[in-house]
Write an enzyme that holds these catalytic residues in place. Structure first.
Site, mmCIF file in Angstrom:
data_model
loop_
_atom_site.group_PDB
_atom_site.id
_atom_site.type_symbol
_atom_site.label_atom_id
_atom_site.label_comp_id
_atom_site.label_asym_id
_atom_site.label_seq_id
_atom_site.Cartn_x
_atom_site.Cartn_y
_atom_site.Cartn_z
ATOM 1 N N ALA A 136 -14.685 -11.695 -15.273
ATOM 2 C CA ALA A 136 -15.511 -10.573 -14.810
ATOM 3 C C ALA A 136 -16.874 -10.559 -15.508
ATOM 4 O O ALA A 136 -16.992 -10.132 -16.653
ATOM 5 C CB ALA A 136 -14.766 -9.265 -15.067
ATOM 6 N N THR A 145 -20.076 -10.241 -13.156
ATOM 7 C CA THR A 145 -21.020 -9.553 -12.268
ATOM 8 C C THR A 145 -20.864 -8.033 -12.296
ATOM 9 O O THR A 145 -19.762 -7.513 -12.409
ATOM 10 C CB THR A 145 -20.810 -10.076 -10.827
ATOM 11 O OG1 THR A 145 -20.894 -11.502 -10.856
ATOM 12 C CG2 THR A 145 -21.842 -9.532 -9.868
ATOM 13 N N THR A 157 -12.656 -11.576 -8.672
ATOM 14 C CA THR A 157 -11.754 -12.396 -7.859
ATOM 15 C C THR A 157 -10.406 -12.542 -8.540
ATOM 16 O O THR A 157 -10.334 -12.807 -9.743
ATOM 17 C CB THR A 157 -12.396 -13.783 -7.604
ATOM 18 O OG1 THR A 157 -13.603 -13.571 -6.874
ATOM 19 C CG2 THR A 157 -11.475 -14.692 -6.810
ATOM 20 N N GLU A 175 -21.063 -18.557 -8.001
ATOM 21 C CA GLU A 175 -21.353 -19.573 -9.038
ATOM 22 C C GLU A 175 -22.818 -20.015 -8.971
ATOM 23 O O GLU A 175 -23.133 -21.183 -9.178
ATOM 24 C CB GLU A 175 -20.447 -20.807 -8.918
ATOM 25 C CG GLU A 175 -18.970 -20.519 -8.856
ATOM 26 C CD GLU A 175 -18.355 -20.185 -10.205
ATOM 27 O OE1 GLU A 175 -19.081 -20.229 -11.214
ATOM 28 O OE2 GLU A 175 -17.166 -19.841 -10.223
ATOM 29 N N SER A 230 -27.751 -20.359 -3.654
ATOM 30 C CA SER A 230 -28.565 -21.547 -3.328
ATOM 31 C C SER A 230 -29.954 -21.438 -3.969
ATOM 32 O O SER A 230 -30.521 -22.436 -4.423
ATOM 33 C CB SER A 230 -28.714 -21.688 -1.813
ATOM 34 O OG SER A 230 -27.514 -22.167 -1.259
HETATM 35 C C1 LIG Z 1 -16.407 -13.255 -2.658
HETATM 36 C C2 LIG Z 1 -17.079 -13.198 -3.984
HETATM 37 C C3 LIG Z 1 -16.336 -13.421 -5.135
HETATM 38 C C4 LIG Z 1 -16.946 -13.351 -6.400
HETATM 39 N N1 LIG Z 1 -16.178 -13.513 -7.522
HETATM 40 C C5 LIG Z 1 -16.727 -13.240 -8.737
HETATM 41 C C6 LIG Z 1 -15.922 -13.238 -9.920
HETATM 42 O O1 LIG Z 1 -14.728 -13.546 -9.888
HETATM 43 N N2 LIG Z 1 -16.503 -12.885 -11.089
HETATM 44 C C7 LIG Z 1 -17.808 -12.561 -11.170
HETATM 45 O O2 LIG Z 1 -18.257 -12.256 -12.258
HETATM 46 N N3 LIG Z 1 -18.610 -12.582 -10.078
HETATM 47 C C8 LIG Z 1 -18.099 -12.900 -8.866
HETATM 48 N N4 LIG Z 1 -18.885 -12.885 -7.735
HETATM 49 C C9 LIG Z 1 -20.300 -12.525 -7.853
HETATM 50 C C10 LIG Z 1 -21.259 -13.644 -7.574
HETATM 51 O O3 LIG Z 1 -21.261 -14.569 -8.623
HETATM 52 C C11 LIG Z 1 -22.630 -13.005 -7.303
HETATM 53 O O4 LIG Z 1 -22.538 -12.373 -6.035
HETATM 54 C C12 LIG Z 1 -23.769 -13.993 -7.344
HETATM 55 O O5 LIG Z 1 -23.976 -14.465 -8.643
HETATM 56 C C13 LIG Z 1 -25.080 -13.383 -6.834
HETATM 57 O O6 LIG Z 1 -25.324 -12.160 -7.420
HETATM 58 P P1 LIG Z 1 -25.660 -10.888 -6.499
HETATM 59 O O7 LIG Z 1 -24.647 -10.801 -5.438
HETATM 60 O O8 LIG Z 1 -25.812 -9.701 -7.371
HETATM 61 O O9 LIG Z 1 -27.030 -11.225 -5.818
HETATM 62 P P2 LIG Z 1 -28.510 -11.040 -6.456
HETATM 63 O O10 LIG Z 1 -28.576 -11.704 -7.781
HETATM 64 O O11 LIG Z 1 -28.893 -9.618 -6.369
HETATM 65 O O12 LIG Z 1 -29.371 -11.865 -5.425
HETATM 66 C C14 LIG Z 1 -29.779 -11.326 -4.159
HETATM 67 C C15 LIG Z 1 -30.662 -12.375 -3.498
HETATM 68 O O13 LIG Z 1 -31.804 -12.639 -4.327
HETATM 69 C C16 LIG Z 1 -31.881 -14.020 -4.610
HETATM 70 N N5 LIG Z 1 -32.428 -14.230 -5.959
HETATM 71 C C17 LIG Z 1 -32.023 -13.682 -7.129
HETATM 72 N N6 LIG Z 1 -32.739 -14.173 -8.147
HETATM 73 C C18 LIG Z 1 -33.605 -15.063 -7.627
HETATM 74 C C19 LIG Z 1 -34.607 -15.932 -8.173
HETATM 75 N N7 LIG Z 1 -34.836 -15.998 -9.489
HETATM 76 N N8 LIG Z 1 -35.297 -16.714 -7.310
HETATM 77 C C20 LIG Z 1 -35.073 -16.683 -5.981
HETATM 78 N N9 LIG Z 1 -34.138 -15.896 -5.410
HETATM 79 C C21 LIG Z 1 -33.406 -15.104 -6.224
HETATM 80 C C22 LIG Z 1 -30.455 -14.527 -4.516
HETATM 81 O O14 LIG Z 1 -30.388 -15.914 -4.300
HETATM 82 C C23 LIG Z 1 -29.945 -13.726 -3.319
HETATM 83 O O15 LIG Z 1 -30.371 -14.332 -2.139
HETATM 84 C C24 LIG Z 1 -18.321 -13.029 -6.483
HETATM 85 C C25 LIG Z 1 -19.058 -12.832 -5.309
HETATM 86 C C26 LIG Z 1 -18.457 -12.910 -4.079
HETATM 87 C C27 LIG Z 1 -19.265 -12.654 -2.842
#
Ligand SMILES: Cc1cc2nc3c(=O)[nH]c(=O)nc-3n(C[C@H](O)[C@H](O)[C@H](O)COP(=O)(O)OP(=O)(O)OC[C@H]3O[C@@H](n4cnc5c(N)ncnc54)[C@H](O)[C@@H]3O)c2cc1C
Length: 389
Positions: free
Chosen positions: A123, A125, A157, A363, A366
């Site tokens: 955990a 995020t 997850t 992880e 893109s």
């Molecule tokens: C099904 C699922 C399972 C998951 N499981 C886990 C888990 O087990 N444990 C855990 O800790 N997390 C988990 N996650 C979280 C996941 O790792 C995050 O969703 C991911 O890291 C992106 O973070 P965010 O969703 O807050 O998006 P944000 O960081 O808010 O990003 C939003 C958008 O902005 C873009 N962006 C952000 N920063 C930049 C930059 N510097 N340059 C250009 N674009 C940028 C991103 O690419 C994205 O398009 C899970 C997510 C999903 C959907």
């Protein structure tokens, strides 16, 4: 250079494929229709994972894992990617940072987790901390005999079935002191907030948890204070390769399904595969998979042979980016070839199309992979990606 797989590798690949076809694929529709697998199904699958010898493929034999090297793990993960509903996650691969467990933590967590008796969930995020983990608001404050943890975690997850969490918190709220804590799920103050629904129908859930004045002992830190982020980032190298491998497996199954369908479906008095518009899509899909797979096997081979870890990190970002975007393109074409049937959830292609969307998000999105790659180009030059060393 000899790019052929050894007989041992081919045998391992076949074993993984047989396991997927015989054990995992039969429960795909249960997962799809119920948005997950029942406790009974999970209880039935668990011993089969052990019988087939696929528990903890990423941990050493001494720690109760299978002791496979990264290349062997990649061959297995590729086959796991064929199954829909992320049922591959039934086959536990405990968090790699668990190898930093102390002897006591090893007994309490690592060994039983590798044996399938316990389950971890990682955990990191939070609402305000996604791509940027320095924004984590979860705090750990020293109290007599231990630590008090407060915060909220999203997208946990396997959080529905895990019995403990590895919680990423900032000691005293200091982002320079990110630290990972073992937190038992049944401790007072661990509260299930909600279980959102997602695009895919995953074998497990991704709930949100609140940690409210949760007290853990002094012995519950994994690794060192302040090392939490480095430890997690280091694990992402293998984790991203695993995602890339599953993307190849998913894309290959989608192509197989589309190829079979195109051969058998007749319209206008002929197989649709004889229309150039369809044939060209099949050709593009095959070429994309071939390119992605060559890249992935190279990265996996380098890792298995103790290649410089920083270079491996740089290249595996490219591999995760390419493979996760490739599977999206391939599944989309496969769906198009199946026509209306491709839009039916009972078809694996439709499920793969949905399931693999997340591979461009978790992880490291893109965009974050591109940030890493662009940074590496600035730091080391384009040769990291364009040369062969
Ligand atoms: C099904 C699922 C399972 C998951 N499981 C886990 C888990 O087990 N444990 C855990 O800790 N997390 C988990 N996650 C979280 C996941 O790792 C995050 O969703 C991911 O890291 C992106 O973070 P965010 O969703 O807050 O998006 P944000 O960081 O808010 O990003 C939003 C958008 O902005 C873009 N962006 C952000 N920063 C930049 C930059 N510097 N340059 C250009 N674009 C940028 C991103 O690419 C994205 O398009 C899970 C997510 C999903 C959907």
């Amino acid at each position: 250079m000899d790019f052929r797989l050894s007989l041992e590798h081919l045998a391992l690949q076949k074993k993984a494929r047989d396991f997927v076809d015989q054990v995992l694929v039969p429960v795909e529709m249960e997962c799809e229709l119920n948005d997950g697998l029942s406790a009974e199904t999970l209880a039935r699958l668990n011993p089969q994972v052990l019988e087939w010898g696929f528990n903890a493929i990423n941990h050493s034999k001494e720690d109760g894992g299978q002791g496979y090297d990264v290349f062997e793990q990649t061959l297995i993960n590729e086959q796991f990617g064929r199954v829909t509903g992320a049922i591959w996650d039934v086959v536990w691969q405990p968090a790699w940072p668990l190898r930093y467990a102390t002897p006591a933590q090893r007994e309490e967590y690592l060994l039983p987790t590798n044996a399938g008796k316990r389950r971890d969930a990682y955990a990191i995020t939070e609402a305000e901390a996604g791509s940027d983990p320095r924004q984590v608001q979860t705090t750990a404050v020293k109290v007599p005999g231990g630590w008090k943890i407060n915060g909220e975690k999203w997208f946990v997850t396997v959080g529905d079935v895990a019995d403990y969490f590895l919680v990423h918190a900032h000691v005293d709220g200091d982002p320079d002191l990110p630290t990972v804590f073992f937190v038992e799920k049944n401790l007072p103050g661990v509260i299930l907030k909600r279980t959102p629904l997602y695009t895919h129908h995953f074998a497990f859930k991704h709930p949100e948890y609140i940690f409210q004045d949760v007290i853990v002992g002094e012995d519950k830190i994994l690794g060192e204070i302040g090392q939490g982020y480095n430890m997690t980032k280091d694990w992402f190298v293998e984790a991203r390769l695993g995602i890339a491998a599953r993307c190849i497996g998913g894309a290959t199954r989608a192509l197989e399904e589309a190829n079979d369908y195109a051969a058998n479906r007749k319209q206008f008095g002929q197989s649709i595969r004889d229309f150039q518009g369809i044939e060209f899509m099949l050709a593009d899909m095959a070429v994309e998979i071939m390119a992605a797979k060559s890249m992935m096997y190279r990265c996996a081979w380098d890792m298995a042979n103790n290649y410089d870890r920083k270079l491996a990190h740089a290249r595996i970002s490219a591999c995760k980016l390419y493979c996760s975007e490739m599977v999206g393109r391939v599944c989309d074409k496969a769906l198009q070839i199946l026509g209306g049937r491709g839009y039916m959830r009972e078809n694996a292609v439709e499920r793969l199309w949905r399931d693999t969307r997340v591979d461009r998000i978790w992880e490291g999105t893109s965009e974050i992979q591109r940030v890493i790659i662009a940074g590496q180009i600035k730091k080391r030059g384009i040769g990291v990606y364009t040369d062969w060393f």
